[in-house]
Design an enzyme around this catalytic site. Structure first.
Site, PDB file in Angstrom:
ATOM      1  N   LYS A 280     -37.846 -14.600  14.533  1.00 12.89           N
ATOM      2  CA  LYS A 280     -37.771 -15.244  13.209  1.00 12.89           C
ATOM      3  C   LYS A 280     -38.318 -14.314  12.132  1.00 12.89           C
ATOM      4  CE  LYS A 280     -39.760 -19.186  10.642  1.00 12.89           C
ATOM      5  NZ  LYS A 280     -40.469 -20.493  10.742  1.00 12.89           N
ATOM      6  N   ASP A 285     -42.377 -18.351   3.563  1.00 17.70           N
ATOM      7  CA  ASP A 285     -41.914 -19.725   3.778  1.00 17.70           C
ATOM      8  C   ASP A 285     -42.648 -20.676   2.833  1.00 17.70           C
ATOM      9  OD1 ASP A 285     -40.937 -22.111   4.645  1.00 17.70           O
ATOM     10  OD2 ASP A 285     -41.901 -22.064   6.621  1.00 17.70           O
ATOM     11  N   LYS A 292     -43.946 -26.891   0.695  1.00 18.54           N
ATOM     12  CA  LYS A 292     -45.228 -27.005   1.396  1.00 18.54           C
ATOM     13  C   LYS A 292     -46.351 -27.291   0.394  1.00 18.54           C
ATOM     14  CE  LYS A 292     -44.443 -23.842   5.295  1.00 18.54           C
ATOM     15  NZ  LYS A 292     -44.502 -24.922   6.307  1.00 18.54           N
ATOM     16  N   ASP A 303     -44.607 -15.396   8.249  1.00 16.64           N
ATOM     17  CA  ASP A 303     -43.604 -16.191   8.962  1.00 16.64           C
ATOM     18  C   ASP A 303     -42.488 -15.309   9.531  1.00 16.64           C
ATOM     19  OD1 ASP A 303     -43.070 -18.746   9.876  1.00 16.64           O
ATOM     20  OD2 ASP A 303     -41.810 -19.301   8.166  1.00 16.64           O
ATOM     21  N   ASP A 362     -37.931 -27.405   5.254  1.00 18.39           N
ATOM     22  CA  ASP A 362     -39.043 -26.600   5.772  1.00 18.39           C
ATOM     23  C   ASP A 362     -38.857 -26.275   7.258  1.00 18.39           C
ATOM     24  OD1 ASP A 362     -41.357 -25.170   5.646  1.00 18.39           O
ATOM     25  OD2 ASP A 362     -42.700 -26.904   5.621  1.00 18.39           O
ATOM     26  N   GLU A 364     -36.770 -24.340   8.575  1.00 22.39           N
ATOM     27  CA  GLU A 364     -35.773 -23.308   8.296  1.00 22.39           C
ATOM     28  C   GLU A 364     -35.631 -22.296   9.424  1.00 22.39           C
ATOM     29  OE1 GLU A 364     -38.839 -23.137   7.435  1.00 22.39           O
ATOM     30  OE2 GLU A 364     -39.363 -21.084   7.995  1.00 22.39           O
ATOM     31  N   ARG A 366     -35.544 -22.558  12.676  1.00 25.90           N
ATOM     32  CA  ARG A 366     -34.573 -22.909  13.719  1.00 25.90           C
ATOM     33  C   ARG A 366     -33.145 -22.726  13.229  1.00 25.90           C
ATOM     34  NH1 ARG A 366     -37.093 -28.785  14.323  1.00 25.90           N
ATOM     35  NH2 ARG A 366     -38.917 -27.507  13.870  1.00 25.90           N
TER      36      ARG A 366
HETATM   37  N1  BES Z   1     -43.325 -21.559   9.426  1.00 25.64           N
HETATM   38  C1  BES Z   1     -43.519 -22.948   9.647  1.00 25.64           C
HETATM   39  C2  BES Z   1     -44.390 -23.250  10.867  1.00 25.64           C
HETATM   40  C3  BES Z   1     -45.829 -22.870  10.778  1.00 25.64           C
HETATM   41  C4  BES Z   1     -46.755 -23.809  10.368  1.00 25.64           C
HETATM   42  C5  BES Z   1     -46.272 -21.628  11.152  1.00 25.64           C
HETATM   43  C6  BES Z   1     -48.091 -23.476  10.321  1.00 25.64           C
HETATM   44  C7  BES Z   1     -47.595 -21.292  11.091  1.00 25.64           C
HETATM   45  C8  BES Z   1     -48.523 -22.216  10.682  1.00 25.64           C
HETATM   46  C9  BES Z   1     -42.175 -23.662   9.862  1.00 25.64           C
HETATM   47  O1  BES Z   1     -41.099 -23.115   9.184  1.00 25.64           O
HETATM   48  C10 BES Z   1     -42.325 -25.049   9.424  1.00 25.64           C
HETATM   49  O2  BES Z   1     -42.508 -25.251   8.248  1.00 25.64           O
HETATM   50  N2  BES Z   1     -42.260 -25.991  10.346  1.00 25.64           N
HETATM   51  C11 BES Z   1     -42.373 -27.364  10.049  1.00 25.64           C
HETATM   52  C12 BES Z   1     -41.375 -28.097  10.883  1.00 25.64           C
HETATM   53  C13 BES Z   1     -41.227 -29.538  10.509  1.00 25.64           C
HETATM   54  C14 BES Z   1     -40.643 -29.684   9.133  1.00 25.64           C
HETATM   55  C15 BES Z   1     -40.357 -30.202  11.534  1.00 25.64           C
HETATM   56  C16 BES Z   1     -43.795 -27.816  10.403  1.00 25.64           C
HETATM   57  O3  BES Z   1     -44.361 -27.331  11.382  1.00 25.64           O
HETATM   58  O4  BES Z   1     -44.342 -28.620   9.642  1.00 25.64           O
HETATM   59 ZN    ZN Z   2     -41.222 -21.127   8.700  1.00 29.39          ZN
HETATM   60 MN    MN Z   3     -40.917 -23.897   7.228  1.00 27.56          MN
END
Ligand code: BES
Ligand code: ZN
Ligand code: MN
Length: 511
Positions: A280, A285, A292, A303, A362, A364, A366
């Protein structure tokens, strides 16, 4: 300009300790051995060590240090540091790597230049079989190199320095038959540690400086001359391939996406297997329209840690001359809430033809990985591993030292986990039961990109599984492990370089 990359080499010396000329001679000491009978070490510092052990000033607990000047006139080292290694029975490769990293950091912080690490004290019998001595030398060398990581590139004042330029592992008694093997292992460890540090340096780069375009340029630079070719697909090529998911994520940013395609194809490699590594590469992000919260958002510059791990592992794979073909695919984009951004509820079509309802912008990573996994298959890979800072849920489930590992079939997941363990990247397998698929049901598209709060790390993986075809595939969720919020004795706070060594070691294993 100072770099973050650690020592230029780690060499092996087969000499007796007294004749090692260095600023500091590092001797691992076990709580339950050396500290009890300090006899052998005692002479070095003229009674100081024996006294420290007797009074309890030094107990040999892991990562405890005791620095003392060398007293004997016949010793060439200037000082000695006892390095606590804990209990002998707990001493494994992981502990050895961390102990070496910790002493490397401590010596750098004292601004010393030359460090010699006494391997024999850690591994016991100096007449160990060559392969054992080599194994220890590799992990010690990894640790010494990892400890050299320090990122002061954007400081103009009080810049932390990488001072330890000369690192040596002392293996007294290594015979002429052993020395080449042990030296090669130390060099291998240096390469793996160095490539881990390169990934940390990339992950630490601010989002505004390391855009998708810059990341792909930096990747190409890092791979120049390594035996790995780097091709960079721009937004037009990405559109021509029909990668609507990757393009969709990029739409909220002024920065266009890139798709990095890395190929390691040694002439004498068999046609199969072809290992596919997918990482990734979200250079920042913000969450997109599903923005966020401000708190902690700065960290989202990392990220692209999975992508950096793929790039830097490919560099190691080239340098170490793996015998099998490896293809790396890194989708790079910035997830921003610009006017052109996709909205929650939008439907996108991936290159595979699958339609996705973007319930949450968010989620993104996947989306981009889905198109990248599809592309890796088109390039003919036979086995897949993807690495991503995918879900906060994984950090909640497994914490900050253990990555989530999910995949199929079970033997492939178990194999990757085993390799990761040996590489010092701790992970744990989470299940992909069919029941979880329900959470990703969409009313209007083939699949939704989020599955609600329960089992968030798993539903993320279930989404990716849809795009991995029938290939053996593993997903490593490194959201919890890519970044340290607090310094440890063996690592500074910041990027960890997790998964680099796992990916780099994989093509050297049988699968
Ligand atoms: N990059 C984030 C995941 C992340 C969160 C990495 C905290 C490191 C620390 C990812 O893109 C994300 O935002 N995931 C969401 C998924 C949700 C919307 C299903 C998450 O984890 O809140
Ligand atoms: Zn992310
Ligand atoms: Mn995200």
């Amino acid at each position: 300009m100072s770099d973050a990359r650690g020592p230029a080499s780690v060499t092996v010396m087969p000499t007796e300790l007294a004749s090692v000329e260095t600023d500091v001679l590092a001797m691992p000491a076990f709580e339950d051995e050396h500290v009890k009978d300090g006899s052998r070490l005692a002479q070095v510092a003229g009674g100081e060590i024996a006294r420290a052990c007797a009074t309890g000033e030094f107990r040999g607990k892991a990562f405890e240090f005791f620095f003392a000047p060398v007293a004997g006139a016949d010793w060439r080292a200037r000082r000695v540091v006892l390095v606590g290694a804990g209990q002998r029975r707990d001493f494994d490769a992981d502990r050895a790597r961390k102990v070496a990293a910790a002493v490397s950091i401590a010596v750098r912080e004292r601004r010393l230049r030359r460090l010699a690490f006494v391997q024999e004290a850690a591994t016991g019998d100096p007449r160990l079989p060559g392969s054992d001595a080599a194994r220890w030398a590799q992990v010690i060398s990894e640790g010494l190199t990892l400890g050299g990581y320090v990122d002061g590139r954007h400081k103009t004042a009080d810049r932390p320095e990488r001072t330890v330029t000369d690192m040596v592992i002392v293996v007294p008694g290594a015979g002429p038959d052993q020395l080449p093997v042990v030296s090669e292992a130390a060099a291998r460890g240096r390469t793996l540690g160095h490539c881990t540090n390169l990934a940390r340096e990339l992950a630490n780069e601010p989002g505004g400086m390391l855009t998708p375009r810059v990341l792909s340029e930096r990747a190409a630079d890092l791979l120049a001359g390594s035996g790995v070719t780097a091709e960079v697909l721009d937004e037009h090529a990405i559109a021509a391939l029909g990668m609507g998911l990757l393009l969709g994520v990029a739409r909220g940013s002024h920065e266009p996406p890139r798709l990095l395609v890395l190929r390691y194809e040694p002439a004498d490699a068999p046609a199969s297997p072809v290992l596919g590594l997918v990482g990734k590469g979200v250079t920042f992000d913000a969450g997109g329209i599903s923005l966020k919260p401000a708190r902690g958002m700065a960290r989202m510059k990392d990220d692209m840690s999975g992508g950096a791990a793929v790039v830097c592992a490919m560099r190691a794979i080239g340098a170490l001359k793996a015998g099998v073909r490896v293809v790396g695919v890194v989708p790079c984009a910035e997830n921003m809430p610009g006017g052109g951004a996709i909205r929650p509820g939008d439907v996108l079509t991936g290159a595979s033809g699958t339609t996705v309802e973007v319930v949450d912008t968010d989620a993104e990573g996947r989306l981009m990985l889905a198109d990248a996994l599809w592309y890796a298959q088109r390039l003919g890979v036979t086995h897949l591993v993807d690495v991503a800072t995918l879900t906060g849920a994984c950090r909640v489930a497994l914490g900050r030292t253990t990555s989530g590992l999910m995949g199929r079939p079970a033997w492939w997941a178990a194999h990757v986990r085993d390799v990761a363990d040996r590489a010092g990247d701790r992970s744990w397998i989470l299940p992909l039961f069919e029941d979880y698929r329900e959470q990703l049901r969409s009313d209007i598209a083939d699949i939704a990109n989020v599955g609600g709060r329960p089992a968030g790390a798993i539903t993320g993986a279930m989404f990716l599984r849809e795009f991995a075809g029938d290939l053996p595939w593993v997903h490593m969720d490194i959201a919890g492990t890519a970044w340290l919020d607090e310094a440890k004795p063996y690592a500074p706070k910041g990027p960890t370089g997790v998964a680099v060594r796992t990916l780099a070691e994989l093509p050297f294993t049988r699968f």
